[in-house]
Design a protein around this motif. Sequence first.
Motif, PDB file in Angstrom:
ATOM      1  N   ALA A  55      76.291 -25.435 -20.232  1.00 12.91           N
ATOM      2  CA  ALA A  55      76.753 -26.153 -21.146  1.00 12.91           C
ATOM      3  C   ALA A  55      75.779 -27.622 -20.965  1.00 12.91           C
ATOM      4  CB  ALA A  55      77.932 -26.574 -20.974  1.00 12.91           C
ATOM      5  N   ARG A  56      75.165 -27.836 -19.845  1.00 11.01           N
ATOM      6  CA  ARG A  56      74.365 -29.012 -19.877  1.00 11.01           C
ATOM      7  C   ARG A  56      73.179 -28.450 -20.330  1.00 11.01           C
ATOM      8  NH1 ARG A  56      70.273 -30.883 -16.378  1.00 11.01           N
ATOM      9  NH2 ARG A  56      70.144 -29.000 -15.377  1.00 11.01           N
ATOM     10  N   LEU A  57      72.618 -27.469 -20.037  1.00 14.39           N
ATOM     11  CA  LEU A  57      71.288 -27.192 -20.635  1.00 14.39           C
ATOM     12  C   LEU A  57      71.327 -26.742 -22.037  1.00 14.39           C
ATOM     13  CD1 LEU A  57      70.096 -24.797 -17.567  1.00 14.39           C
ATOM     14  CD2 LEU A  57      68.957 -26.903 -18.238  1.00 14.39           C
ATOM     15  N   ALA A  58      72.214 -25.790 -22.410  1.00 16.58           N
ATOM     16  CA  ALA A  58      72.199 -25.440 -23.851  1.00 16.58           C
ATOM     17  C   ALA A  58      72.586 -26.401 -24.903  1.00 16.58           C
ATOM     18  CB  ALA A  58      72.948 -24.082 -23.833  1.00 16.58           C
ATOM     19  N   GLY A  59      73.694 -27.109 -24.561  1.00 13.62           N
ATOM     20  CA  GLY A  59      74.395 -27.834 -25.531  1.00 13.62           C
ATOM     21  C   GLY A  59      75.790 -27.909 -25.583  1.00 13.62           C
ATOM     22  N   PRO A  60      76.321 -27.954 -26.999  1.00  7.75           N
ATOM     23  CA  PRO A  60      77.766 -27.949 -27.283  1.00  7.75           C
ATOM     24  C   PRO A  60      78.320 -26.798 -27.319  1.00  7.75           C
ATOM     25  CG  PRO A  60      76.532 -28.370 -29.329  1.00  7.75           C
ATOM     26  CD  PRO A  60      75.383 -28.276 -28.172  1.00  7.75           C
ATOM     27  N   VAL A  61      78.644 -26.163 -26.146  1.00  8.40           N
ATOM     28  CA  VAL A  61      79.080 -24.773 -25.890  1.00  8.40           C
ATOM     29  C   VAL A  61      80.563 -25.060 -25.635  1.00  8.40           C
ATOM     30  CG1 VAL A  61      77.028 -23.439 -25.573  1.00  8.40           C
ATOM     31  CG2 VAL A  61      78.479 -24.341 -23.710  1.00  8.40           C
ATOM     32  N   ALA A  62      81.453 -24.181 -25.763  1.00  9.42           N
ATOM     33  CA  ALA A  62      82.952 -24.206 -24.964  1.00  9.42           C
ATOM     34  C   ALA A  62      82.672 -23.375 -23.429  1.00  9.42           C
ATOM     35  CB  ALA A  62      83.860 -23.470 -25.919  1.00  9.42           C
ATOM     36  N   ALA A  63      82.719 -24.114 -22.603  1.00  6.20           N
ATOM     37  CA  ALA A  63      82.548 -23.464 -21.158  1.00  6.20           C
ATOM     38  C   ALA A  63      83.848 -23.501 -20.389  1.00  6.20           C
ATOM     39  CB  ALA A  63      81.560 -24.478 -20.632  1.00  6.20           C
ATOM     40  N   GLY A  64      84.112 -22.292 -19.857  1.00  6.81           N
ATOM     41  CA  GLY A  64      85.065 -22.218 -18.877  1.00  6.81           C
ATOM     42  C   GLY A  64      84.805 -21.290 -17.919  1.00  6.81           C
ATOM     43  N   GLU A  65      85.783 -21.420 -16.903  1.00  2.94           N
ATOM     44  CA  GLU A  65      85.848 -20.259 -15.680  1.00  2.94           C
ATOM     45  C   GLU A  65      87.265 -19.653 -15.434  1.00  2.94           C
ATOM     46  OE1 GLU A  65      83.813 -22.571 -12.715  1.00  2.94           O
ATOM     47  OE2 GLU A  65      85.572 -23.184 -11.867  1.00  2.94           O
ATOM     48  N   LEU A  66      87.475 -18.615 -15.118  1.00  4.50           N
ATOM     49  CA  LEU A  66      88.717 -17.858 -14.760  1.00  4.50           C
ATOM     50  C   LEU A  66      89.262 -18.551 -13.374  1.00  4.50           C
ATOM     51  CD1 LEU A  66      88.685 -14.740 -16.663  1.00  4.50           C
ATOM     52  CD2 LEU A  66      89.582 -16.587 -17.440  1.00  4.50           C
ATOM     53  N   ALA A  67      88.496 -18.639 -12.493  1.00  4.09           N
ATOM     54  CA  ALA A  67      88.578 -18.800 -11.047  1.00  4.09           C
ATOM     55  C   ALA A  67      87.623 -19.489 -10.360  1.00  4.09           C
ATOM     56  CB  ALA A  67      89.367 -17.518 -10.145  1.00  4.09           C
ATOM     57  N   ARG A  68      87.826 -20.134  -9.202  1.00  2.00           N
ATOM     58  CA  ARG A  68      86.959 -20.951  -8.374  1.00  2.00           C
ATOM     59  C   ARG A  68      87.305 -20.970  -7.025  1.00  2.00           C
ATOM     60  NH1 ARG A  68      83.681 -26.396  -9.283  1.00  2.00           N
ATOM     61  NH2 ARG A  68      83.271 -25.400 -11.023  1.00  2.00           N
ATOM     62  N   TYR A  69      86.293 -20.170  -6.259  1.00  2.07           N
ATOM     63  CA  TYR A  69      86.699 -20.138  -4.797  1.00  2.07           C
ATOM     64  C   TYR A  69      85.505 -20.669  -3.952  1.00  2.07           C
ATOM     65  CZ  TYR A  69      89.150 -16.022  -7.059  1.00  2.07           C
ATOM     66  OH  TYR A  69      89.965 -15.442  -7.688  1.00  2.07           O
ATOM     67  N   PRO A  70      85.878 -21.334  -2.873  1.00  2.00           N
ATOM     68  CA  PRO A  70      84.997 -22.216  -2.146  1.00  2.00           C
ATOM     69  C   PRO A  70      83.543 -21.498  -1.399  1.00  2.00           C
ATOM     70  CG  PRO A  70      87.052 -22.254  -0.998  1.00  2.00           C
ATOM     71  CD  PRO A  70      87.179 -21.551  -2.196  1.00  2.00           C
ATOM     72  N   GLU A  71      84.069 -20.313  -0.989  1.00  2.00           N
ATOM     73  CA  GLU A  71      82.949 -19.648  -0.320  1.00  2.00           C
ATOM     74  C   GLU A  71      81.734 -18.845  -1.035  1.00  2.00           C
ATOM     75  OE1 GLU A  71      84.770 -19.150   4.135  1.00  2.00           O
ATOM     76  OE2 GLU A  71      85.350 -17.818   2.642  1.00  2.00           O
ATOM     77  N   PRO A  72      80.528 -18.921  -0.690  1.00  2.00           N
ATOM     78  CA  PRO A  72      79.714 -18.103  -1.629  1.00  2.00           C
ATOM     79  C   PRO A  72      79.538 -16.533  -1.121  1.00  2.00           C
ATOM     80  CG  PRO A  72      78.663 -19.189   0.276  1.00  2.00           C
ATOM     81  CD  PRO A  72      79.890 -19.585   0.404  1.00  2.00           C
ATOM     82  N   LEU A  73      80.587 -15.937  -1.610  1.00  2.52           N
ATOM     83  CA  LEU A  73      81.071 -14.352  -1.358  1.00  2.52           C
ATOM     84  C   LEU A  73      81.069 -13.771  -2.597  1.00  2.52           C
ATOM     85  CD1 LEU A  73      83.109 -15.083   1.690  1.00  2.52           C
ATOM     86  CD2 LEU A  73      80.796 -14.431   1.771  1.00  2.52           C
ATOM     87  N   ALA A  74      81.166 -12.452  -2.380  1.00  2.00           N
ATOM     88  CA  ALA A  74      81.844 -11.744  -3.595  1.00  2.00           C
ATOM     89  C   ALA A  74      83.088 -12.166  -4.091  1.00  2.00           C
ATOM     90  CB  ALA A  74      81.922 -10.147  -3.237  1.00  2.00           C
TER      91      ALA A  74
END
Length: 242
Positions: A55-74
């Motif tokens: 969204a920061r780069l592209a402009g006005p898009v609806a941006a969302g995520e389904l889940a967020r986990y702290p460790e950089p793993l699968a």
Amino acid sequence: MAILVITGTGTEVGKTVTTAAVAASALAAGRSVAVLKAAQTGVRPDERGDAEEVARLAGPVAAGELARYPEPLAPGTAARRAGRAPVHPHEIAEAAAKLATEHDLVLVEGAGGLLVRFDPAGGTLADAAGLLAAPVLVVTAAGLGTLNTTELTAREIRTRGLDLAGVVIGSWPAEPDLAARCNLADLPEVAGAPLLGALPAGAGAAAPETFRKKAPGWLAPRLDGTWDAEAFRVREGPRSFR
């Protein structure tokens, strides 16, 4: 395309920046866009995730995520280690389908490669694409080693009866070596699908206004851009191609 699933041949191949370029090009063409990150890993609650970066780069898009986990793993591993609920392919498909009723284009960005596991049952982004019957765009690296991972990914997409929309080189170096130059001809051959773009290395570091202006020039018309694969190959390929 109402929904486009974007995967990489691995991590750090330019998947998020490519997603941003596709979004920016669609916006420039007058289309409304939503971006769905299936699962975000390795990011703190107060940090900007991939969907927000798009969204920061592209402009006005609806941006969302389904889940967020702290460790950089699968995602499946990260969810288990965090003691949190995993994301299942049907949840990804349901969320994307809902967004498609409200937007002209929905971009579903995976985590890592096509077969990275999201849940204990082994659910993957490929499973979500199958539920959606959505085409898959593969983002790959430019240099040595990319042909094997690209062909394996393309074969898996076809084995599942999915549509491989094409391949985008996520980071084209300013001074490409011989392998990268030759791969301009070899990548579409091993993928059995067209090369639909090449983003210059460091594109994600551009100011958003510059990124939005230039994005269509990095992508082919199928992705709402103006990039010409043959002209790029002639210009950037090895001398024997010229």
